[in-house]
Design a protein around this motif. Structure first.
Motif, PDB file in Angstrom:
ATOM      1  N   PHE A  44       0.389  61.556  52.077  1.00  0.00           N
ATOM      2  CA  PHE A  44      -0.217  60.772  51.001  1.00  0.00           C
ATOM      3  C   PHE A  44       0.712  59.633  50.605  1.00  0.00           C
ATOM      4  CE2 PHE A  44      -2.967  64.338  48.889  1.00  0.00           C
ATOM      5  CZ  PHE A  44      -3.507  64.641  50.133  1.00  0.00           C
ATOM      6  N   THR A  45       0.118  58.516  50.213  1.00  0.00           N
ATOM      7  CA  THR A  45       0.879  57.370  49.736  1.00  0.00           C
ATOM      8  C   THR A  45       0.239  56.823  48.476  1.00  0.00           C
ATOM      9  OG1 THR A  45       1.525  56.772  51.997  1.00  0.00           O
ATOM     10  CG2 THR A  45       1.792  55.098  50.284  1.00  0.00           C
ATOM     11  N   ILE A  46       1.042  56.700  47.419  1.00  0.00           N
ATOM     12  CA  ILE A  46       0.553  56.120  46.177  1.00  0.00           C
ATOM     13  C   ILE A  46       0.981  54.660  46.116  1.00  0.00           C
ATOM     14  CG2 ILE A  46       2.609  56.836  44.863  1.00  0.00           C
ATOM     15  CD1 ILE A  46       0.735  57.263  42.444  1.00  0.00           C
ATOM     16  N   SER A  47       0.101  53.829  45.584  1.00  0.00           N
ATOM     17  CA  SER A  47       0.423  52.418  45.399  1.00  0.00           C
ATOM     18  C   SER A  47      -0.307  51.930  44.152  1.00  0.00           C
ATOM     19  CB  SER A  47       0.027  51.593  46.616  1.00  0.00           C
ATOM     20  OG  SER A  47      -1.363  51.683  46.866  1.00  0.00           O
ATOM     21  N   ARG A  48       0.073  50.755  43.681  1.00  0.00           N
ATOM     22  CA  ARG A  48      -0.582  50.238  42.475  1.00  0.00           C
ATOM     23  C   ARG A  48      -0.590  48.728  42.493  1.00  0.00           C
ATOM     24  NH1 ARG A  48       2.865  52.262  37.441  1.00  0.00           N
ATOM     25  NH2 ARG A  48       1.763  50.606  36.318  1.00  0.00           N
ATOM     26  N   ASP A  49      -1.546  48.175  41.777  1.00  0.00           N
ATOM     27  CA  ASP A  49      -1.669  46.735  41.593  1.00  0.00           C
ATOM     28  C   ASP A  49      -1.679  46.513  40.082  1.00  0.00           C
ATOM     29  OD1 ASP A  49      -2.499  44.094  41.257  1.00  0.00           O
ATOM     30  OD2 ASP A  49      -3.740  44.135  43.063  1.00  0.00           O
ATOM     31  N   ASN A  50      -0.544  46.127  39.536  1.00  0.00           N
ATOM     32  CA  ASN A  50      -0.436  45.993  38.082  1.00  0.00           C
ATOM     33  C   ASN A  50      -1.364  44.905  37.539  1.00  0.00           C
ATOM     34  OD1 ASN A  50       1.497  48.033  37.853  1.00  0.00           O
ATOM     35  ND2 ASN A  50       3.185  46.611  38.219  1.00  0.00           N
ATOM     36  N   ALA A  51      -1.564  43.858  38.311  1.00  0.00           N
ATOM     37  CA  ALA A  51      -2.433  42.775  37.854  1.00  0.00           C
ATOM     38  C   ALA A  51      -3.877  43.241  37.708  1.00  0.00           C
ATOM     39  CB  ALA A  51      -2.358  41.602  38.815  1.00  0.00           C
ATOM     40  N   LYS A  52      -4.257  44.239  38.501  1.00  0.00           N
ATOM     41  CA  LYS A  52      -5.621  44.762  38.465  1.00  0.00           C
ATOM     42  C   LYS A  52      -5.712  46.087  37.700  1.00  0.00           C
ATOM     43  CE  LYS A  52      -7.021  42.658  42.853  1.00  0.00           C
ATOM     44  NZ  LYS A  52      -7.560  42.902  44.218  1.00  0.00           N
ATOM     45  N   ASN A  53      -4.591  46.523  37.122  1.00  0.00           N
ATOM     46  CA  ASN A  53      -4.578  47.807  36.385  1.00  0.00           C
ATOM     47  C   ASN A  53      -5.142  48.934  37.247  1.00  0.00           C
ATOM     48  OD1 ASN A  53      -3.492  46.690  33.973  1.00  0.00           O
ATOM     49  ND2 ASN A  53      -5.534  45.973  33.402  1.00  0.00           N
ATOM     50  N   THR A  54      -4.735  48.961  38.496  1.00  0.00           N
ATOM     51  CA  THR A  54      -5.313  49.893  39.460  1.00  0.00           C
ATOM     52  C   THR A  54      -4.214  50.664  40.179  1.00  0.00           C
ATOM     53  OG1 THR A  54      -7.214  48.442  39.804  1.00  0.00           O
ATOM     54  CG2 THR A  54      -6.796  50.110  41.477  1.00  0.00           C
ATOM     55  N   VAL A  55      -4.480  51.950  40.403  1.00  0.00           N
ATOM     56  CA  VAL A  55      -3.591  52.789  41.205  1.00  0.00           C
ATOM     57  C   VAL A  55      -4.412  53.394  42.328  1.00  0.00           C
ATOM     58  CG1 VAL A  55      -3.886  54.827  39.729  1.00  0.00           C
ATOM     59  CG2 VAL A  55      -1.841  54.615  41.159  1.00  0.00           C
ATOM     60  N   TYR A  56      -3.783  53.525  43.492  1.00  0.00           N
ATOM     61  CA  TYR A  56      -4.463  54.037  44.672  1.00  0.00           C
ATOM     62  C   TYR A  56      -3.749  55.291  45.196  1.00  0.00           C
ATOM     63  CZ  TYR A  56      -6.067  49.177  44.643  1.00  0.00           C
ATOM     64  OH  TYR A  56      -6.572  47.957  44.269  1.00  0.00           O
ATOM     65  N   LEU A  57      -4.487  56.087  45.935  1.00  0.00           N
ATOM     66  CA  LEU A  57      -3.889  57.207  46.654  1.00  0.00           C
ATOM     67  C   LEU A  57      -4.499  57.229  48.052  1.00  0.00           C
ATOM     68  CD1 LEU A  57      -1.902  59.591  46.390  1.00  0.00           C
ATOM     69  CD2 LEU A  57      -3.900  61.045  45.930  1.00  0.00           C
ATOM     70  N   GLN A  58      -3.696  56.875  49.032  1.00  0.00           N
ATOM     71  CA  GLN A  58      -4.118  56.957  50.430  1.00  0.00           C
ATOM     72  C   GLN A  58      -3.776  58.353  50.932  1.00  0.00           C
ATOM     73  OE1 GLN A  58      -5.732  54.656  52.481  1.00  0.00           O
ATOM     74  NE2 GLN A  58      -5.838  56.387  53.910  1.00  0.00           N
ATOM     75  N   MET A  59      -4.780  59.058  51.385  1.00  0.00           N
ATOM     76  CA  MET A  59      -4.597  60.437  51.837  1.00  0.00           C
ATOM     77  C   MET A  59      -4.937  60.530  53.314  1.00  0.00           C
ATOM     78  SD  MET A  59      -6.212  62.487  48.573  1.00  0.00           S
ATOM     79  CE  MET A  59      -7.887  61.924  48.900  1.00  0.00           C
ATOM     80  N   ASN A  60      -3.954  60.853  54.120  1.00  0.00           N
ATOM     81  CA  ASN A  60      -4.127  60.989  55.562  1.00  0.00           C
ATOM     82  C   ASN A  60      -3.889  62.425  55.991  1.00  0.00           C
ATOM     83  OD1 ASN A  60      -4.521  58.162  55.742  1.00  0.00           O
ATOM     84  ND2 ASN A  60      -2.326  57.828  56.013  1.00  0.00           N
ATOM     85  N   ASN A  61      -4.394  62.751  57.181  1.00  0.00           N
ATOM     86  CA  ASN A  61      -4.218  64.090  57.739  1.00  0.00           C
ATOM     87  C   ASN A  61      -4.572  65.163  56.700  1.00  0.00           C
ATOM     88  OD1 ASN A  61      -3.550  66.113  59.545  1.00  0.00           O
ATOM     89  ND2 ASN A  61      -1.360  66.030  59.100  1.00  0.00           N
TER      90      ASN A  61
END
Length: 123
Positions: free
Chosen positions: A67-84
Motif C-alpha cells: 500500500f502507498t499513501i499520498s496526498r494533494d494538499n491543494a485539493k484537500n485529498t488523500v489517496y491510498l493505492q493498494m496493490n497485491n
C-alpha cells in the motif's frame, strides 16, 4: 461543516489493485495529518497508513510494500493505492484527518472521519 468523502472501494480478486480517494470539504484552513484506517467484521478499527502534512508516512506492518499513501494538499485529498490485495485486507476503509477550519469563534482544530468505503478481496 467539514466533511470527508471516500471513494474507490469495491470487489477485487486476490492480487488485484484498488485506489481509494478521500476529499475533504468545508471551511478548511489547512489539513494536518491525514490517514486511512480499516475495520473488518468482528475486529477493532486499525490504522493502515498515515501521512503528515510534510509527507512523513507510517504504515501497518501488514500492508508495507503493498500500500502507498499520498496526498494533494491543494485539493484537500488523500489517496491510498493498494496493490497485491489479499483476502485479509477485506474491511471497511475509513479516511481520517486533523483539520483546521473556520468556526464561529475562530479557527479550530478537529479530528474528522469519513463514512467509510467497503473493500472486498475475494474470488
Amino acid at each position: 461543516q467539514v466533511q470527508l468523502v471516500e471513494s474507490g472501494g469495491g470487489l477485487v480478486q486476490p492480487g488485484g489493485s484498488l485506489r481509494l480517494s478521500c476529499v475533504a470539504s468545508g471551511p478548511i484552513v489547512s489539513n494536518n495529518a491525514m490517514g486511512w484506517y480499516r475495520q473488518a467484521p468482528g475486529k477493532q478499527r486499525e490504522s493502515v497508513a498515515t501521512m503528515s502534512r510534510v509527507g512523513i508516512t507510517t504504515y501497518a506492518d501488514s500492508v508495507k510494500g503493498r500500500f502507498t499513501i499520498s496526498r494533494d494538499n491543494a485539493k484537500n485529498t488523500v489517496y491510498l493505492q493498494m496493490n497485491n490485495l489479499k483476502p485479509e485486507d477485506t474491511a471497511v476503509y475509513y479516511c481520517n484527518a486533523d483539520i483546521y477550519s473556520r468556526g464561529t469563534t475562530g479557527i479550530v482544530l478537529n479530528n474528522h472521519w469519513g463514512q467509510g468505503t467497503q473493500v472486498t478481496v475475494s474470488t
